[in-house]
Scaffold this active site. Structure first.
Site, PDB file in Angstrom:
ATOM      1  N   ASN A 159      55.108  20.233 -62.263  1.00  0.00           N
ATOM      2  CA  ASN A 159      53.907  21.029 -62.538  1.00  0.00           C
ATOM      3  C   ASN A 159      53.163  20.641 -63.818  1.00  0.00           C
ATOM      4  OD1 ASN A 159      55.983  22.157 -64.048  1.00  0.00           O
ATOM      5  ND2 ASN A 159      55.304  24.262 -63.738  1.00  0.00           N
ATOM      6  N   TYR A 160      53.885  20.088 -64.800  1.00  0.00           N
ATOM      7  CA  TYR A 160      53.235  19.526 -66.006  1.00  0.00           C
ATOM      8  C   TYR A 160      53.819  18.139 -66.213  1.00  0.00           C
ATOM      9  CZ  TYR A 160      51.323  24.131 -66.976  1.00  0.00           C
ATOM     10  OH  TYR A 160      50.625  25.309 -66.890  1.00  0.00           O
ATOM     11  N   LYS A 182      63.505  10.587 -66.317  1.00  0.00           N
ATOM     12  CA  LYS A 182      63.443  10.757 -64.862  1.00  0.00           C
ATOM     13  C   LYS A 182      62.284  11.715 -64.574  1.00  0.00           C
ATOM     14  CE  LYS A 182      64.490  12.130 -60.606  1.00  0.00           C
ATOM     15  NZ  LYS A 182      63.065  12.336 -60.259  1.00  0.00           N
ATOM     16  N   THR A 185      59.452  13.295 -58.803  1.00  0.00           N
ATOM     17  CA  THR A 185      58.893  12.280 -57.908  1.00  0.00           C
ATOM     18  C   THR A 185      57.399  12.539 -57.694  1.00  0.00           C
ATOM     19  OG1 THR A 185      61.007  11.840 -56.904  1.00  0.00           O
ATOM     20  CG2 THR A 185      59.061  11.299 -55.586  1.00  0.00           C
ATOM     21  N   ASP A 220      72.377  13.024 -59.746  1.00  0.00           N
ATOM     22  CA  ASP A 220      73.784  13.247 -60.139  1.00  0.00           C
ATOM     23  C   ASP A 220      74.316  12.053 -60.922  1.00  0.00           C
ATOM     24  OD1 ASP A 220      73.452  15.515 -58.715  1.00  0.00           O
ATOM     25  OD2 ASP A 220      75.075  15.169 -57.276  1.00  0.00           O
ATOM     26  N   GLU A 255      65.272  24.380 -69.157  1.00  0.00           N
ATOM     27  CA  GLU A 255      64.134  25.305 -69.042  1.00  0.00           C
ATOM     28  C   GLU A 255      63.936  25.530 -67.553  1.00  0.00           C
ATOM     29  OE1 GLU A 255      61.449  23.544 -72.700  1.00  0.00           O
ATOM     30  OE2 GLU A 255      60.762  23.329 -70.658  1.00  0.00           O
ATOM     31  N   ARG A 288      53.472  27.965 -62.315  1.00  0.00           N
ATOM     32  CA  ARG A 288      53.859  27.857 -63.733  1.00  0.00           C
ATOM     33  C   ARG A 288      55.117  28.680 -63.934  1.00  0.00           C
ATOM     34  NH1 ARG A 288      50.430  31.003 -65.898  1.00  0.00           N
ATOM     35  NH2 ARG A 288      51.045  30.533 -68.020  1.00  0.00           N
ATOM     36  N   CYS A 289      56.041  28.140 -64.735  1.00  0.00           N
ATOM     37  CA  CYS A 289      57.276  28.897 -64.968  1.00  0.00           C
ATOM     38  C   CYS A 289      56.958  30.233 -65.602  1.00  0.00           C
ATOM     39  CB  CYS A 289      58.243  28.099 -65.830  1.00  0.00           C
ATOM     40  SG  CYS A 289      57.562  27.607 -67.412  1.00  0.00           S
ATOM     41  N   THR A 290      55.964  30.255 -66.504  1.00  0.00           N
ATOM     42  CA  THR A 290      55.632  31.499 -67.197  1.00  0.00           C
ATOM     43  C   THR A 290      54.495  32.266 -66.514  1.00  0.00           C
ATOM     44  OG1 THR A 290      54.185  30.263 -68.670  1.00  0.00           O
ATOM     45  CG2 THR A 290      56.408  30.740 -69.499  1.00  0.00           C
ATOM     46  N   GLU A 382      61.177  33.988 -57.120  1.00  0.00           N
ATOM     47  CA  GLU A 382      60.068  33.282 -57.778  1.00  0.00           C
ATOM     48  C   GLU A 382      59.265  32.551 -56.707  1.00  0.00           C
ATOM     49  OE1 GLU A 382      61.010  29.608 -59.894  1.00  0.00           O
ATOM     50  OE2 GLU A 382      59.580  30.130 -61.466  1.00  0.00           O
ATOM     51  N   ARG A 442      53.632  29.607 -72.317  1.00  0.00           N
ATOM     52  CA  ARG A 442      54.544  28.795 -73.098  1.00  0.00           C
ATOM     53  C   ARG A 442      54.044  28.558 -74.526  1.00  0.00           C
ATOM     54  NH1 ARG A 442      58.322  24.300 -71.896  1.00  0.00           N
ATOM     55  NH2 ARG A 442      58.309  23.000 -73.739  1.00  0.00           N
TER      56      ARG A 442
HETATM   57  P1  NAP Z   1      63.054  20.889 -59.332  1.00  0.00           P
HETATM   58  O1  NAP Z   1      62.918  20.726 -57.878  1.00  0.00           O
HETATM   59  O2  NAP Z   1      64.265  21.554 -59.869  1.00  0.00           O
HETATM   60  O3  NAP Z   1      62.903  19.415 -59.946  1.00  0.00           O
HETATM   61  C1  NAP Z   1      62.888  19.205 -61.329  1.00  0.00           C
HETATM   62  C2  NAP Z   1      63.357  17.790 -61.639  1.00  0.00           C
HETATM   63  O4  NAP Z   1      64.730  17.654 -61.316  1.00  0.00           O
HETATM   64  C3  NAP Z   1      62.630  16.702 -60.843  1.00  0.00           C
HETATM   65  O5  NAP Z   1      62.450  15.586 -61.671  1.00  0.00           O
HETATM   66  C4  NAP Z   1      63.639  16.396 -59.743  1.00  0.00           C
HETATM   67  O6  NAP Z   1      63.471  15.120 -59.182  1.00  0.00           O
HETATM   68  C5  NAP Z   1      64.918  16.478 -60.539  1.00  0.00           C
HETATM   69  N1  NAP Z   1      66.143  16.619 -59.763  1.00  0.00           N
HETATM   70  C6  NAP Z   1      66.314  17.037 -58.494  1.00  0.00           C
HETATM   71  N2  NAP Z   1      67.635  16.999 -58.158  1.00  0.00           N
HETATM   72  C7  NAP Z   1      68.303  16.570 -59.254  1.00  0.00           C
HETATM   73  C8  NAP Z   1      69.673  16.331 -59.555  1.00  0.00           C
HETATM   74  N3  NAP Z   1      70.640  16.522 -58.680  1.00  0.00           N
HETATM   75  N4  NAP Z   1      69.989  15.880 -60.785  1.00  0.00           N
HETATM   76  C9  NAP Z   1      69.035  15.663 -61.706  1.00  0.00           C
HETATM   77  N5  NAP Z   1      67.717  15.870 -61.491  1.00  0.00           N
HETATM   78  C10 NAP Z   1      67.354  16.315 -60.271  1.00  0.00           C
HETATM   79  O7  NAP Z   1      61.813  21.686 -59.947  1.00  0.00           O
HETATM   80  P2  NAP Z   1      60.248  21.482 -59.667  1.00  0.00           P
HETATM   81  O8  NAP Z   1      59.948  21.934 -58.285  1.00  0.00           O
HETATM   82  O9  NAP Z   1      59.805  20.127 -60.095  1.00  0.00           O
HETATM   83  O10 NAP Z   1      59.621  22.505 -60.712  1.00  0.00           O
HETATM   84  C11 NAP Z   1      59.437  23.849 -60.405  1.00  0.00           C
HETATM   85  C12 NAP Z   1      60.465  24.717 -61.098  1.00  0.00           C
HETATM   86  O11 NAP Z   1      60.508  24.392 -62.475  1.00  0.00           O
HETATM   87  C13 NAP Z   1      60.139  26.188 -61.033  1.00  0.00           C
HETATM   88  O12 NAP Z   1      61.295  26.923 -60.754  1.00  0.00           O
HETATM   89  C14 NAP Z   1      59.641  26.496 -62.435  1.00  0.00           C
HETATM   90  O13 NAP Z   1      59.797  27.848 -62.808  1.00  0.00           O
HETATM   91  C15 NAP Z   1      60.454  25.577 -63.251  1.00  0.00           C
HETATM   92  N6  NAP Z   1      59.802  25.288 -64.525  1.00  0.00           N
HETATM   93  C16 NAP Z   1      60.325  25.832 -65.655  1.00  0.00           C
HETATM   94  C17 NAP Z   1      59.701  25.634 -66.860  1.00  0.00           C
HETATM   95  C18 NAP Z   1      60.250  26.227 -68.117  1.00  0.00           C
HETATM   96  O14 NAP Z   1      59.849  25.772 -69.177  1.00  0.00           O
HETATM   97  N7  NAP Z   1      61.130  27.209 -68.064  1.00  0.00           N
HETATM   98  C19 NAP Z   1      58.532  24.873 -66.918  1.00  0.00           C
HETATM   99  C20 NAP Z   1      58.029  24.331 -65.744  1.00  0.00           C
HETATM  100  C21 NAP Z   1      58.675  24.544 -64.556  1.00  0.00           C
HETATM  101  P3  NAP Z   1      62.661  14.946 -57.782  1.00  0.00           P
HETATM  102  O15 NAP Z   1      61.264  15.357 -58.067  1.00  0.00           O
HETATM  103  O16 NAP Z   1      62.814  13.515 -57.490  1.00  0.00           O
HETATM  104  O17 NAP Z   1      63.335  15.825 -56.783  1.00  0.00           O
END
Ligand code: NAP
Length: 479
Positions: A159-160, A182, A185, A220, A255, A288-290, A382, A442
Site C-alpha cells: 500500500n505504500y 523484499k 510483489t 520463509d 507493523e 491503510r493500516c491506520t 480488517e 501514521r
Molecule cells: P501481506 O500480504 O502480509 O504482505 C506483506 C509483505 O510480506 C509482502 O512483501 C509479501 O510479499 C511478504 N510476504 C508474504 N509472505 C511472506 C513470508 N512467508 N515471509 C516473508 N514475507 C512474506 O500484506 P499486504 O497485503 O502487502 O499489506 C496489507 C496489510 O499490511 C494490512 O493488514 C495492513 O493493515 C498492513 N499494514 C500495516 C501497516 C502498519 O504500519 N501497521 C502499514 C501498512 C500496511 P508478496 O507481496 O510477494 O506476497
C-alpha cells in the site's frame, strides 16, 4: 490497452540483472489490468549468492563516517524528489493510488530520508564511570557505542511501496547496516525504481540485495536466512505472526493490521468528527493500516453523525487513479471479494446500507453501514477496503469495551469537546496511539509509531527506527 513486456532488472550481486532462470512475475495495474512490466522471480540459490556479497559489503560500509553515509542518502532524497512525477506515476499504476497521493508518497519519502539522516547525526553513545556500585572504581570507564546490527531484512507492503520501504532502508543504511529488501510483489516496480535512485546517489551496489519474488516462495527462506541480523516487516497480521514464529534469536519489528475505532461522544463537534472520519476511513479506498475501520458513537448523536458522514461519503469521487478519484479499484479480486463478503454478511444480519454497496469488479463504492452489531464479522475484521461500520453504543464504557475487545491495537480516535473526558478514555484504550479530535494516521513520521496486541511488535517512527538497527557495543577501559 497498452502492454509492456519488458523485464525490469533487479539488484543482485551488485548488478542490475534478471533471474538466471529467466523466471518472471507479471505486474498488472489493478485498475485496468494493463501489463506494466515483469519483475524477476529470484531463486533461493541466486539470493544466497547475492546475500553473501551484501553481508560482506557491510563490513567496509560500517567503517565509513556517518557523514559520508548520510550524504549519499541525502542525494537519494534529492533524486527521488526530482522524479516525483515519474515515480508517482509508477506507484499510481502499480497499486492504483490516486495521482496526487502517489506523488505525495514520493515527497514524503524524500522528507523521511532527510530527517532520518539528520537524526542519525545526533544518535550518540555514552560513557560511564564504574564507581556507582559498592566496591566499584572510577578507574573503570565503559564506552557504550552504537554499532550496526549487520544485515537488515526489510519487507514492505503493497500500500505504500516506497514510503514504507524507505522507512526501513534509510535508517538501516545510515547506521552502517546492509539491506536485503523484499518489496511486496504488487509494488516491486516502485521498489526497484526507488533503489535505482539510491544506487545513482552513490551507494555501493552490493550493499543491497533486492529480493524480488513472491513472499510465498522466497519469504520463509529470507526470514530464516542465517545472515539476517534483524527483520523489519510491515504487512498483514497473519504474515507477521508467521514471520515471528520462524525467526529465531534476532530482533523483529512488525507493523501489522488494525481495526482503528473512532469513538464519538455526545459532546463532540460532529461536523469535525464527520470530516475526519470520512478522510480517515476512505482515503486510498481504506487500504491503510491506520484507516478508521469502525465508528463507536453514542446513541443520542448517532443519527446526526450518520447523516453528516453520509453527506460527505456521497461527495467522494469514485473512479480511476489517473483522475485523482478518492475511491479507486482495490489491489486485487480477492481483496474486493473479501470486502464485499463482509458487507453482504452484515446486510443479511441486519445492518443498514446508508451509502454505497455498489461494485464494478475491483471498484467498490464507498460504503457506509449503520446499525452494525458486535455479532457481525465486520465489527471485528480488517476489511482493507472502502467500507465503514457504525456501531451505536449507550455509554462511554461500552465504547471502550468494544474498542478494547479487538485483537488489534494500532490507533484510535476520540471525538469530544471535553478534554478531561477524552484523556480519561485515551488512557483506557489498548492501542499504540490515540488521536484526540482527529483521524488516525501514521505521521508525522518522527512520532513514535507502534501497534499493540496483534497490530505489531516494536516501535517505528524515525528516532525509534534508528535505534532498532543498532546495538550497544561496550568497551571498558580499565585504568
Ligand atoms: P501481506 O500480504 O502480509 O504482505 C506483506 C509483505 O510480506 C509482502 O512483501 C509479501 O510479499 C511478504 N510476504 C508474504 N509472505 C511472506 C513470508 N512467508 N515471509 C516473508 N514475507 C512474506 O500484506 P499486504 O497485503 O502487502 O499489506 C496489507 C496489510 O499490511 C494490512 O493488514 C495492513 O493493515 C498492513 N499494514 C500495516 C501497516 C502498519 O504500519 N501497521 C502499514 C501498512 C500496511 P508478496 O507481496 O510477494 O506476497
Amino acid at each position: 490497452m497498452t502492454t509492456n513486456t519488458e523485464t525490469i532488472k533487479t539488484l543482485i550481486n551488485g548488478q542490475w540483472a534478471e533471474s538466471a532462470s529467466e523466471a518472471t512475475i507479471e505486474i498488472k495495474a489493478p485498475h485496468n489490468d494493463e501489463l506494466i512490466g515483469r519483475v524477476p522471480s529470484l531463486s533461493q540459490n541466486e539470493l544466497n549468492d547475492s546475500i553473501s556479497k551484501t553481508v560482506a559489503a557491510q563490513e567496509d560500509w560500517a567503517t565509513k563516517s556517518i557523514q559520508e553515509r548520510g550524504s549519499i542518502l541525502l542525494k537519494w532524497a534529492d533524486i527521488l524528489e526530482s522524479r516525483k512525477e515519474e515515480l508517482g506515476a509508477t506507484i499510481m499504476k502499480e497499486v492504483a493510488k490516486k495521482k496526487s497521493s502517489a506523488e505525495g508518497e514520493v515527497t514524503r519519502t524524500a522528507d523521511f530520508i532527510r530527517y532520518t539522516v539528520e537524526e542519525a547525526y545526533r544518535l550518540h553513545g555514552d560513557a560511564l564511570r564504574g564507581d556507582s556500585f559498592k566496591g566499584g572504581s572510577k578507574k573503570k570507564i565503559g564506552l557504550a557505542e552504537k554499532a550496526p546490527l549487520g544485515t537488515i531484512l526489510a519487507i514492505g507492503p503493497f500500500n505504500y511501496p516506497m514510503n514504507l520501504s524507505a522507512s526501513k532502508i534509510a535508517p538501516a543504511l545510515v547506521m552502517g547496516n546492509s539491506v536485503i529488501f523484499k518489496p511486496a510483489t504488487q509494488g516491486a516496480i516502485s521498489g526497484i525504481k526507488m533503489v535505482e535512485a539510491l544506487i545513482e546517489a552513490g551507494l555501493p551496489a552490493e550493499l543491497v540485495t533486492l529480493a524480488t519474488g513472491r513472499g510465498s516462495v522466497i519469504g520463509d527462506f529470507l526470514v530464516q536466512h542465517p545472515s539476517v541480523d534483524m527483520i523489519n516487516f510491515t504487512g498483514g497480521t497473519a504474515t507477521g505472526e508467521h514471520i515471528s514464529k520462524l525467526s529465531s534469536m534476532i530482533p523483529v519489528v512488525l507493523e501489522l493490521g488494525g481495526k482503528d475505532p473512532a469513538i464519538v461522544l455526545e459532546d463532540a463537534d460532529l461536523d469535525k468528527a464527520a470530516k475526519e472520519i470520512v478522510a480517515g476511513a476512505y482515503s486510498y479506498s481504506g487500504q491503510r493500516c491506520t484507516a478508521i475501520k469502525r465508528v463507536l458513537v453514542k446513541d443520542e448523536v448517532a443519527d446526526e453523525l450518520v447523516q453528516k458522514i453520509e453527506a460527505k461519503v456521497k461527495d467522494l469521487k469514485v473512479g480511476m487513479p489517473e483522475d485523482n478519484a478518492d475511491i479507486t479499484p482495490l489491489i486485487d479480486d480477492k481483496s474486493a471479494d473479501y470486502v464485499q463478503g463482509l458487507i453482504d454478511e452484515a446486510k443479511e444480519q441486519g445492518a443498514t446500507v446508508v451509502a454505497g454497496d455498489k461494485r464494478d469488479g475491483r471498484l467498490l463504492n464507498a460504503t457506509l453501514l449503520d446499525n452494525v452489531t458486535t455479532e457481525m464479522r465486520i465489527a471485528w475484521e480488517e476489511p482493507f477496503g472502502p467500507v465503514l461500520p457504525i456501531i451505536r453504543v449507550s455509554s462511554e464504557e461500552e465504547a471502550v469495551r468494544i474498542a478494547n475487545d479487538s485483537e488489534y491495537g494500532l490507533q484510535a480516535s476520540v471525538f469530544s469537546n471535553d478534554t478531561d473526558r477524552a484523556m480519561r478514555i485515551a488512557e483506557k484504550l489498548e492501542v499504540g496511539t490515540v488521536q484526540l479530535n482527529a483521524k488516525t494516521e501514521r505521521g508525522p513520521d518522527h512520532f513514535p509509531f507502534l501497534g499493540v496486541k496483534s497490530s505489531g511488535l516494536g516501535v517505528q517512527g524515525i528516532t525509534e527506527a534508528l535505534r532498532s538497527v543498532v546495538r550497544d557495543k561496550v568497551t571498558v577501559i580499565n585504568m
